[in-house]
Design an enzyme around this catalytic site. Structure first.
Site, PDB file in Angstrom:
ATOM      1  N   SER A 107     -44.893  39.259 -56.604  1.00 37.03           N
ATOM      2  CA  SER A 107     -45.516  39.299 -57.926  1.00 37.03           C
ATOM      3  C   SER A 107     -45.129  40.573 -58.684  1.00 37.03           C
ATOM      4  CB  SER A 107     -47.027  39.230 -57.711  1.00 37.03           C
ATOM      5  OG  SER A 107     -47.722  39.782 -58.768  1.00 37.03           O
ATOM      6  N   THR A 155     -43.741  33.634 -65.302  1.00 36.66           N
ATOM      7  CA  THR A 155     -45.088  33.061 -65.436  1.00 36.66           C
ATOM      8  C   THR A 155     -45.499  33.073 -66.895  1.00 36.66           C
ATOM      9  OG1 THR A 155     -45.708  33.769 -63.219  1.00 36.66           O
ATOM     10  CG2 THR A 155     -47.509  33.316 -64.740  1.00 36.66           C
TER      11      THR A 155
HETATM   12  C1  LIG Z   1     -55.570  36.670 -55.919  1.00 36.61           C
HETATM   13  C2  LIG Z   1     -54.543  35.957 -56.759  1.00 36.61           C
HETATM   14  C3  LIG Z   1     -53.612  36.692 -57.463  1.00 36.61           C
HETATM   15  C4  LIG Z   1     -52.642  36.042 -58.231  1.00 36.61           C
HETATM   16  N1  LIG Z   1     -51.677  36.783 -58.864  1.00 36.61           N
HETATM   17  C5  LIG Z   1     -50.672  36.154 -59.529  1.00 36.61           C
HETATM   18  C6  LIG Z   1     -49.600  36.906 -60.079  1.00 36.61           C
HETATM   19  O1  LIG Z   1     -49.545  38.129 -59.983  1.00 36.61           O
HETATM   20  N2  LIG Z   1     -48.613  36.214 -60.720  1.00 36.61           N
HETATM   21  C7  LIG Z   1     -48.627  34.840 -60.844  1.00 36.61           C
HETATM   22  O2  LIG Z   1     -47.719  34.259 -61.428  1.00 36.61           O
HETATM   23  N3  LIG Z   1     -49.634  34.121 -60.301  1.00 36.61           N
HETATM   24  C8  LIG Z   1     -50.636  34.731 -59.637  1.00 36.61           C
HETATM   25  N4  LIG Z   1     -51.617  33.994 -59.042  1.00 36.61           N
HETATM   26  C9  LIG Z   1     -51.555  32.508 -59.101  1.00 36.61           C
HETATM   27  C10 LIG Z   1     -50.775  31.959 -57.896  1.00 36.61           C
HETATM   28  O3  LIG Z   1     -49.415  32.259 -58.020  1.00 36.61           O
HETATM   29  C11 LIG Z   1     -50.904  30.439 -57.783  1.00 36.61           C
HETATM   30  O4  LIG Z   1     -50.561  29.846 -59.005  1.00 36.61           O
HETATM   31  C12 LIG Z   1     -52.335  30.002 -57.400  1.00 36.61           C
HETATM   32  O5  LIG Z   1     -52.883  30.878 -56.453  1.00 36.61           O
HETATM   33  C13 LIG Z   1     -52.297  28.601 -56.836  1.00 36.61           C
HETATM   34  O6  LIG Z   1     -53.582  28.137 -56.557  1.00 36.61           O
HETATM   35  P1  LIG Z   1     -54.250  28.225 -55.088  1.00 36.61           P
HETATM   36  O7  LIG Z   1     -54.670  29.653 -54.919  1.00 36.61           O
HETATM   37  O8  LIG Z   1     -55.420  27.303 -55.204  1.00 36.61           O
HETATM   38  O9  LIG Z   1     -53.215  27.817 -54.086  1.00 36.61           O
HETATM   39  C14 LIG Z   1     -52.619  34.628 -58.298  1.00 36.61           C
HETATM   40  C15 LIG Z   1     -53.571  33.895 -57.580  1.00 36.61           C
HETATM   41  C16 LIG Z   1     -54.510  34.536 -56.814  1.00 36.61           C
HETATM   42  C17 LIG Z   1     -55.503  33.720 -56.025  1.00 36.61           C
END
Ligand SMILES: Cc1cc2nc3c(=O)[nH]c(=O)nc-3n(C[C@H](O)[C@H](O)[C@H](O)COP(=O)(O)O)c2cc1C
Length: 383
Positions: A107, A155
């Site tokens: 990330s 993203t």
């Molecule tokens: C704690 C956390 C931090 C996240 N940080 C980012 C990030 O920095 N960049 C990004 O594109 N998505 C981020 N996401 C989204 C995830 O990439 C992903 O789309 C999402 O977690 C998918 O859903 P799930 O947690 O139910 O599997 C984050 C999700 C979580 C839970």
């Protein structure tokens, strides 16, 4: 030691082991968390139809993506602030992914730098880009390429900071501030406090040498809200590797991404963390797959191997796993992530056998039965 037989067991242990403020950051959605429920409930709309008299004595979960073989049809989604869950969490996730033969996406707000992760983890490394400042984004992309990342994930679903009400109630901040609440939580979780305090998990590693205000803006999720299709074309022209657009939900948007040269589109509602009322990506997948030619990826709400099998059968090439592996990370670092991955792999393999499909590459909508959402509650009451 508790027995971990499914992802939910890891979730429950993560809940116990992390301070409440940290667990809520990991778990929480936007608004009243409706998105989390929507994402999970959507999997029940699709059932898997077993087929008989098929030789499934030898099975394979491997798939091809971008000309490479993935040992299983999933990869680790980009998540920020992984160091709050386990010291050097990014490296732990990357190593566990490499051991399993699946990609890891680093990330932008990671706590190990682009270069450090590349130096300490082998395997397929992808880089996720948030655009806060365009010049800085160009610099990050150039660093990722130099460090050996060959797949870039842009993203696009954070045009504004979401209303994460758990975080607002808890006063969550990064770096975490010492408040009576966080001090009390730290004292109640001494193992977490020792680990995270000892390894100083309070920096955004990619911005240490950055003199601009990008890091605080990133933490406030103040992304560049002026992005248009022109930016995607700019990125396509400047990035020689594979390019994925993450956070697309609309079929027409997906078509436009491919027209502008994207190699894949990741259907995602950010795990319900941005827009509380967004549909579940798994529910959008059949519609997008029917209209779009191009590689589709999907995430949000995946907790079971059978969820992943459904997504591949519905037309996704692979699935991104977010919280499921983070629960493993919070419980046991790299070995916890490996355990979660092993559970998902085992469930995928078992599901393939159950439905009479020897290879993940042979999955198709022939294995899917659709259940119409029940609308009874919405019908007008007869006079
Ligand atoms: C704690 C956390 C931090 C996240 N940080 C980012 C990030 O920095 N960049 C990004 O594109 N998505 C981020 N996401 C989204 C995830 O990439 C992903 O789309 C999402 O977690 C998918 O859903 P799930 O947690 O139910 O599997 C984050 C999700 C979580 C839970």
């Amino acid at each position: 030691m508790p027995r971990f037989i499914n992802v939910e067991d890891f979730r429950e242990q993560a809940r116990r082991r992390l301070p409440r403020t940290v667990f809520d950051y990991l778990e929480g959605g936007a608004g009243n968390d409706r998105g989390l429920e929507t994402n999970r409930a959507a999997f029940d709309r699709f059932e898997l139809v077993p087929k008989r008299f098929r030789n499934v004595s030898v099975r394979s979960s491997a798939i091809e993506l971008f000309g490479a073989t993935l040992a299983a049809p999933f990869f680790i989604a980009p998540t920020g602030l992984n160091g709050l869950l386990w010291p050097d969490g990014d490296i732990a996730l990357a190593r566990a992914a490499a051991a399993a033969g699946v990609p890891f996406v680093l990330s932008t707000p990671s706590q190990c730098s682009i270069e450090e992760v590349a130096a300490k983890a082998s395997g397929a490394l992808w880089f996720q880009l948030y655009v806060v400042d365009r010049a800085l984004a160009d610099a990050l992309v150039a660093r990722a390429w130099t460090a050996g990342y060959r797949t870039l994930m842009l993203t696009v679903d954070v045009p504004a900071s979401p209303k994460r009400e758990r975080d607002l109630h808890n006063g969550f901040s990064f770096p975490m501030r010492a408040t009576p609440r966080t001090i009390a939580e730290s004292l109640a979780h001494p193992r977490w406090t020792y680990r995270v305090a000892r390894h100083g998990g309070q920096v955004l590693a990619n911005f240490l040498s950055d003199a601009t205000s990008a890091a605080p803006a990133l933490l406030r999720r103040e992304m560049d809200a002026s992005l248009t299709w022109t930016y995607l074309s700019h990125l396509r022209a400047s990035w020689p590797g594979r390019l994925i657009v993450k956070g697309v939900m609309d079929p027409l948007d997906a078509i436009k991404c491919f027209e502008r040269g994207a190699d894949a589109v990741l259907l995602s509602n950010h795990g319900g963390r941005q827009l509380d009322s967004a549909p579940a990506p798994i529910a959008m997948l059949p519609h997008v797959a029917a209209l779009v030619e191009g590689t589709l990826l999907v995430d949000s709400g995946f907790r079971r191997g059978s969820d992943i099998v459904k997504a591949i059968a519905l037309g996704a090439s692979a699935v991104a796993i977010g919280r499921a592996v983070l629960y493993g990370l919070a419980v046991g670092g790299e070995s916890g992530v490996r355990d979660v991955i092993a559970i998902l792999e085992d469930e995928i393999d078992n599901t393939l056998a159950q439905i009479g499909c020897a290879s993940a590459t042979a999955l198709s909508s022939e294995f899917i039965a659709y259940r119409a959402p029940t609308t009874t509650a919405m019908l007008p009451v007869a006079p």
